[in-house]
Design a protein around this motif. Sequence first.
Motif, PDB file in Angstrom:
ATOM      1  N   ARG A 120       5.372  -9.109  -8.377  1.00  0.00           N
ATOM      2  CA  ARG A 120       5.979  -8.572  -9.430  1.00  0.00           C
ATOM      3  C   ARG A 120       4.921  -7.497 -10.368  1.00  0.00           C
ATOM      4  NH1 ARG A 120      11.451 -11.441 -11.652  1.00  0.00           N
ATOM      5  NH2 ARG A 120      12.253 -11.627  -9.519  1.00  0.00           N
ATOM      6  N   ALA A 121       3.916  -8.603 -10.642  1.00  0.00           N
ATOM      7  CA  ALA A 121       2.796  -7.845 -11.503  1.00  0.00           C
ATOM      8  C   ALA A 121       2.113  -6.622 -10.612  1.00  0.00           C
ATOM      9  CB  ALA A 121       1.713  -8.981 -11.613  1.00  0.00           C
ATOM     10  N   ARG A 122       1.990  -6.941  -9.211  1.00  0.00           N
ATOM     11  CA  ARG A 122       1.613  -5.531  -8.655  1.00  0.00           C
ATOM     12  C   ARG A 122       2.704  -4.291  -8.593  1.00  0.00           C
ATOM     13  NH1 ARG A 122      -1.793  -7.506  -3.417  1.00  0.00           N
ATOM     14  NH2 ARG A 122      -2.483  -9.598  -4.143  1.00  0.00           N
ATOM     15  N   LEU A 123       3.732  -4.589  -8.602  1.00  0.00           N
ATOM     16  CA  LEU A 123       4.824  -3.726  -8.487  1.00  0.00           C
ATOM     17  C   LEU A 123       4.698  -2.826  -9.738  1.00  0.00           C
ATOM     18  CD1 LEU A 123       7.836  -5.463  -6.785  1.00  0.00           C
ATOM     19  CD2 LEU A 123       6.458  -3.369  -5.900  1.00  0.00           C
ATOM     20  N   ASP A 124       4.749  -3.876 -10.895  1.00  0.00           N
ATOM     21  CA  ASP A 124       4.657  -3.194 -12.096  1.00  0.00           C
ATOM     22  C   ASP A 124       3.673  -2.163 -12.377  1.00  0.00           C
ATOM     23  OD1 ASP A 124       7.057  -4.429 -13.001  1.00  0.00           O
ATOM     24  OD2 ASP A 124       5.827  -5.881 -14.027  1.00  0.00           O
ATOM     25  N   ASP A 125       2.346  -2.322 -11.779  1.00  0.00           N
ATOM     26  CA  ASP A 125       1.219  -1.255 -11.796  1.00  0.00           C
ATOM     27  C   ASP A 125       1.521  -0.276 -10.889  1.00  0.00           C
ATOM     28  OD1 ASP A 125       0.117  -3.465 -13.457  1.00  0.00           O
ATOM     29  OD2 ASP A 125      -0.858  -4.062 -11.800  1.00  0.00           O
ATOM     30  N   LEU A 126       2.374  -0.111 -10.014  1.00  0.00           N
ATOM     31  CA  LEU A 126       2.762   1.055  -9.356  1.00  0.00           C
ATOM     32  C   LEU A 126       3.191   2.252 -10.312  1.00  0.00           C
ATOM     33  CD1 LEU A 126       4.468  -0.368  -5.992  1.00  0.00           C
ATOM     34  CD2 LEU A 126       2.323   0.288  -6.324  1.00  0.00           C
ATOM     35  N   ARG A 131       9.039   3.806  -5.476  1.00  0.00           N
ATOM     36  CA  ARG A 131      10.260   3.108  -5.506  1.00  0.00           C
ATOM     37  C   ARG A 131      10.715   2.884  -4.074  1.00  0.00           C
ATOM     38  NH1 ARG A 131      12.549   3.348 -10.472  1.00  0.00           N
ATOM     39  NH2 ARG A 131      12.124   4.836 -11.782  1.00  0.00           N
ATOM     40  N   PRO A 132      11.793   1.906  -3.861  1.00  0.00           N
ATOM     41  CA  PRO A 132      12.197   1.531  -2.543  1.00  0.00           C
ATOM     42  C   PRO A 132      12.400   2.774  -1.593  1.00  0.00           C
ATOM     43  CG  PRO A 132      13.287   0.301  -4.053  1.00  0.00           C
ATOM     44  CD  PRO A 132      12.655   1.073  -4.876  1.00  0.00           C
ATOM     45  N   GLY A 133      11.432   2.621  -0.539  1.00  0.00           N
ATOM     46  CA  GLY A 133      11.462   3.817   0.344  1.00  0.00           C
ATOM     47  C   GLY A 133      10.342   4.659   0.439  1.00  0.00           C
ATOM     48  N   THR A 134       9.521   4.315  -0.798  1.00  0.00           N
ATOM     49  CA  THR A 134       8.342   5.116  -0.572  1.00  0.00           C
ATOM     50  C   THR A 134       7.303   3.878   0.010  1.00  0.00           C
ATOM     51  OG1 THR A 134       7.573   4.263  -2.816  1.00  0.00           O
ATOM     52  CG2 THR A 134       8.756   6.413  -2.951  1.00  0.00           C
ATOM     53  N   GLU A 135       6.170   4.984   0.485  1.00  0.00           N
ATOM     54  CA  GLU A 135       5.343   4.046   1.368  1.00  0.00           C
ATOM     55  C   GLU A 135       4.509   2.977   0.362  1.00  0.00           C
ATOM     56  OE1 GLU A 135       1.328   4.790   4.157  1.00  0.00           O
ATOM     57  OE2 GLU A 135       2.293   6.543   3.435  1.00  0.00           O
ATOM     58  N   ALA A 136       3.990   3.222  -0.938  1.00  0.00           N
ATOM     59  CA  ALA A 136       3.410   2.608  -1.608  1.00  0.00           C
ATOM     60  C   ALA A 136       4.246   1.113  -1.951  1.00  0.00           C
ATOM     61  CB  ALA A 136       3.008   3.401  -3.103  1.00  0.00           C
ATOM     62  N   TYR A 137       5.696   1.506  -2.223  1.00  0.00           N
ATOM     63  CA  TYR A 137       6.496   0.285  -2.777  1.00  0.00           C
ATOM     64  C   TYR A 137       6.613  -0.491  -1.432  1.00  0.00           C
ATOM     65  CZ  TYR A 137      10.412  -2.137  -4.488  1.00  0.00           C
ATOM     66  OH  TYR A 137      11.318  -3.110  -5.073  1.00  0.00           O
ATOM     67  N   ASP A 138       6.968  -0.058  -0.343  1.00  0.00           N
ATOM     68  CA  ASP A 138       7.548  -0.482   0.717  1.00  0.00           C
ATOM     69  C   ASP A 138       6.356  -1.500   1.546  1.00  0.00           C
ATOM     70  OD1 ASP A 138       9.916   0.266   0.689  1.00  0.00           O
ATOM     71  OD2 ASP A 138       9.840   1.630   2.215  1.00  0.00           O
ATOM     72  N   ASP A 139       5.170  -0.856   1.389  1.00  0.00           N
ATOM     73  CA  ASP A 139       3.713  -1.562   2.064  1.00  0.00           C
ATOM     74  C   ASP A 139       3.593  -2.740   1.012  1.00  0.00           C
ATOM     75  OD1 ASP A 139       3.469   0.352   3.880  1.00  0.00           O
ATOM     76  OD2 ASP A 139       1.759   1.380   2.966  1.00  0.00           O
ATOM     77  N   LEU A 140       3.940  -2.548  -0.262  1.00  0.00           N
ATOM     78  CA  LEU A 140       3.585  -3.896  -1.043  1.00  0.00           C
ATOM     79  C   LEU A 140       4.638  -4.959  -0.636  1.00  0.00           C
ATOM     80  CD1 LEU A 140       1.479  -4.886  -3.079  1.00  0.00           C
ATOM     81  CD2 LEU A 140       3.113  -3.749  -4.948  1.00  0.00           C
ATOM     82  N   ILE A 141       5.941  -4.855  -0.516  1.00  0.00           N
ATOM     83  CA  ILE A 141       6.688  -5.688  -0.390  1.00  0.00           C
ATOM     84  C   ILE A 141       6.437  -6.252   1.130  1.00  0.00           C
ATOM     85  CG2 ILE A 141       9.361  -6.086   0.121  1.00  0.00           C
ATOM     86  CD1 ILE A 141       8.671  -5.643  -2.771  1.00  0.00           C
ATOM     87  N   ASP A 142       6.087  -5.388   2.165  1.00  0.00           N
ATOM     88  CA  ASP A 142       5.815  -6.019   3.385  1.00  0.00           C
ATOM     89  C   ASP A 142       4.640  -7.073   3.435  1.00  0.00           C
ATOM     90  OD1 ASP A 142       7.840  -4.621   4.616  1.00  0.00           O
ATOM     91  OD2 ASP A 142       6.333  -2.907   5.360  1.00  0.00           O
ATOM     92  N   ALA A 143       3.664  -6.629   2.462  1.00  0.00           N
ATOM     93  CA  ALA A 143       2.527  -7.511   2.149  1.00  0.00           C
ATOM     94  C   ALA A 143       2.910  -8.766   1.715  1.00  0.00           C
ATOM     95  CB  ALA A 143       1.405  -7.032   1.443  1.00  0.00           C
ATOM     96  N   ARG A 144       3.656  -8.933   0.743  1.00  0.00           N
ATOM     97  CA  ARG A 144       4.286 -10.227   0.207  1.00  0.00           C
ATOM     98  C   ARG A 144       4.999 -10.976   1.140  1.00  0.00           C
ATOM     99  NH1 ARG A 144       9.724  -9.702  -3.266  1.00  0.00           N
ATOM    100  NH2 ARG A 144      10.012  -9.374  -1.105  1.00  0.00           N
TER     101      ARG A 144
END
Length: 197
Positions: A120-126, A131-144
Motif C-alpha cells: 500500500r505504501a508503494r502504491l501510494d508512491d506511484l 491506475r489499475p490496468g497500467t503497467e506500473a500498477y499491475d506490475d506492483l500488484i503482481d509482485a505483491r
Amino acid sequence: MASPPSPPSVIHQQRLDQLAAFLHTGEQILAAWDAYSEEHTDPDSWPYDDESYGRRAARRDADTWVAAAQIRPFARELVSTAEVQLQQLPARAVQSHWPWHLAGAEDALDQLDAFEEDYRARLDDLPPSARPGTEAYDDLIDARNAEAWHALNELALHAPVILAIHTTTQRTPPRLEAVAPRPAPTAPAAATPVARR
C-alpha cells in the motif's frame, strides 16, 4: 425497518463457512496450477514458454490473494476463538499438532498484513497516472501477490485446524474444571431447631 443483528454463534458459523470456502477454492487453484505446470514443463521442471508460464503463475497468485482477502478481515478472530476452545477441551480430545497449526496460521496472517502494508505504501508512491490496468500498477500488484504466495500457502496449510477444533468442540463436553461448580444445597430454615428458654 432494519433486521435484528445476528447472534455471535450465527456470525461465527458464517465465518467458518467462509473459511471452508476459501480452503476449497485454494485447493482448486493449486490443483489447476499443478496440472498446468506438469503439462507445460519439461522433465526437469523447466517451462517450455517462460512468458506464458509466468502469466499463468501470476494468475494463480492473484486468484489466491483474492480468495484469502474474503476471510482476512476476521481470520484472527477465528484463530483466537479456536485457541479458547482448545483450552476448554479435555486433553484426550486434543491433537498434539493443533497448537502448532494455530501458531502457523497466525504467523501467515502476520506476513500477509506486512505485505499489504508494504505494498500500500508503494502504491501510494506511484504517480497519479498509475491506475489499475497500467503497467506500473499491475506490475506492483503482481509482485505483491507473488511474494505473498508462500504465506498464502501457509495459511491454507494451517487454517483447517480451526474447523477441526470447532467440530471437536461441538462433539465434546468441556473439561470438568472449566465448568463452574454448582453451589451446595442449603438446608431449609424450617429444619433448623430453635432454642427455647
